[in-house]
Design an enzyme around this catalytic site. Structure first.
Site, mmCIF file in Angstrom:
data_model
loop_
_atom_site.group_PDB
_atom_site.id
_atom_site.type_symbol
_atom_site.label_atom_id
_atom_site.label_comp_id
_atom_site.label_asym_id
_atom_site.label_seq_id
_atom_site.Cartn_x
_atom_site.Cartn_y
_atom_site.Cartn_z
ATOM 1 N N HIS A 26 -57.961 40.702 -16.361
ATOM 2 C CA HIS A 26 -57.602 39.529 -16.862
ATOM 3 C C HIS A 26 -55.898 39.366 -16.772
ATOM 4 O O HIS A 26 -55.260 40.206 -16.820
ATOM 5 C CB HIS A 26 -58.413 38.690 -17.728
ATOM 6 C CG HIS A 26 -58.162 39.841 -19.018
ATOM 7 N ND1 HIS A 26 -59.053 40.789 -19.163
ATOM 8 C CD2 HIS A 26 -57.495 39.622 -20.187
ATOM 9 C CE1 HIS A 26 -58.783 41.590 -20.101
ATOM 10 N NE2 HIS A 26 -57.715 40.576 -20.922
ATOM 11 N N TYR B 201 -57.301 34.713 -19.839
ATOM 12 C CA TYR B 201 -58.114 34.127 -18.980
ATOM 13 C C TYR B 201 -58.419 34.882 -17.524
ATOM 14 O O TYR B 201 -57.637 35.609 -17.533
ATOM 15 C CB TYR B 201 -57.599 32.632 -18.715
ATOM 16 C CG TYR B 201 -57.453 31.862 -19.727
ATOM 17 C CD1 TYR B 201 -58.596 31.015 -20.114
ATOM 18 C CD2 TYR B 201 -56.376 31.622 -20.449
ATOM 19 C CE1 TYR B 201 -58.521 30.095 -21.188
ATOM 20 C CE2 TYR B 201 -56.153 30.777 -21.647
ATOM 21 C CZ TYR B 201 -57.368 30.070 -21.920
ATOM 22 O OH TYR B 201 -57.266 29.204 -23.166
ATOM 23 N N THR B 202 -59.499 34.454 -17.119
ATOM 24 C CA THR B 202 -59.801 35.155 -15.797
ATOM 25 C C THR B 202 -59.852 34.002 -14.686
ATOM 26 O O THR B 202 -60.815 33.111 -14.643
ATOM 27 C CB THR B 202 -61.138 35.788 -15.447
ATOM 28 O OG1 THR B 202 -61.441 36.855 -16.687
ATOM 29 C CG2 THR B 202 -61.237 36.433 -14.283
ATOM 30 N N CYS C 50 -70.109 39.290 -20.718
ATOM 31 C CA CYS C 50 -68.827 38.408 -21.352
ATOM 32 C C CYS C 50 -69.302 37.070 -22.025
ATOM 33 O O CYS C 50 -70.070 36.280 -21.577
ATOM 34 C CB CYS C 50 -67.848 38.100 -20.385
ATOM 35 S SG CYS C 50 -66.163 37.405 -20.901
#
Length: 300
Positions: free
Chosen positions: A80, A96-97, A273
């Site tokens: 990420h 964030y990804t 996640c």
């Protein structure tokens, strides 16, 4: 015995299929030829917002331009990045990804749920970074830095976990995924990588938890991926409509995991996640009861 012309036709059809798959696979790898990379773990890079799309009342897709149309982001699959902004005199950093990949040359896409102030009683100020993004105008820039992360998907059901200068290999031709809320984006990153590669025969089994059906992020992508036999998804929500909901209601349970994820095995792993309480109290204890060893349960 079949006539020779029938056998020949079948042989030609089989050869055509093999050639077709080979050409698609070749294109997949050629398209990833060496390009300049954007990310640098040692310094920030400013990216310009070019598009902002409203997906729902509180979810947005942000598209940022990379330094040139030839640049790739340079983010390994499983990693990420950080967004960095000065908000009211405070440096705010959030991870964030992206939902885009290095196949999307010249751009980076983020799908983000905006946490507005005065909505959730426990968080009256809302999310600092998400509201900052919401207020950005096309043409504004934000700093990014990365890659970050310990999980790497190296292809064809092979994962690596890198910690303290050590690399641990994990097999996962059958990969279970448990995601909560915005925790879906790392799962989509890996699922996209698998499904775009015709030679990757990994099987994906996803449980996706949300508060309501309206909170499901990237539903269009999930629906599209479900058309591929390698991808399976099951939903659970805290609150469901009285009619028309054909999935689970409530927390992730041992029974739910047993029904919708592959059983433990030498070529099976689980990715997770979501909110820490979900991972700690719903995911890990129930996975262990079913027989999953901690070493194959990878947490983003």
């Amino acid at each position: 015995m079949e006539p020779n012309n029938v056998i020949t036709s079948k042989a030609v059809a089989g050869l055509a299929t093999i050639v077709s798959i080979g050409l698609v696979t070749l294109y997949f790898y050629i398209s990833r030829r060496k390009r300049p990379s954007t990310l640098n773990p040692e310094k920030k890079v400013a990216l310009r917002l070019t598009e902002k799309t409203e997906i729902s009342h509180d979810t947005r897709k942000f598209r940022f331009a990379l330094p040139s149309p030839e640049h790739i982001l340079g983010l390994p699959i499983g990693n990420h990045l950080s967004l960095i902004a000065d908000i009211n005199g405070e440096t705010v950093i959030r991870s964030y990804t992206p939902v885009s990949s290095d196949d999307d040359v010249g751009i980076m896409d983020l799908v983000i749920k905006v946490y507005f102030k005065n909505v959730h009683p426990k968080f009256p100020d809302g999310g600092k970074m998400t509201q900052y993004l919401e207020n950005m105008k096309v043409g504004d820039t934000i700093d990014v830095r990365g890659p970050k992360g310990k999980i790497f998907y190296v292809g064809n059901g092979r994962y690596e976990v890198k910690q303290q200068n050590k690399t641990r290999k994990v097999a996962g031709k059958k990969v279970g995924m448990i995601a909560g809320g915005s925790g879906i984006t790392p799962m989509l990153q890996i699922a996209t990588e698998i499904l775009k590669n015709p030679s990757d025969d990994s099987q994906i089994f996803l449980i996706y938890a949300n508060q309501t059906p309206d909170d499901i992020l990237c539903k269009d992508m999930l629906d599209k991926y479900e058309q591929d036999d390698r991808f399976n998804v099951w939903y659970t929500v805290d609150r469901a409509p009285e009619q028309g909901w054909n999935y689970d209601v409530g927390f992730v349970t041992q029974e739910m995991i047993a029904r919708h994820l592959p059983p433990p095995g030498p070529d099976t792993c689980v990715l997770m996640c979501g909110p820490p309480p979900m991972i700690k109290f719903a995911c890990m204890p129930n996975l262990e009861k079913i027989g999953f060893h901690e070493d194959v349960c990878l947490k983003f």
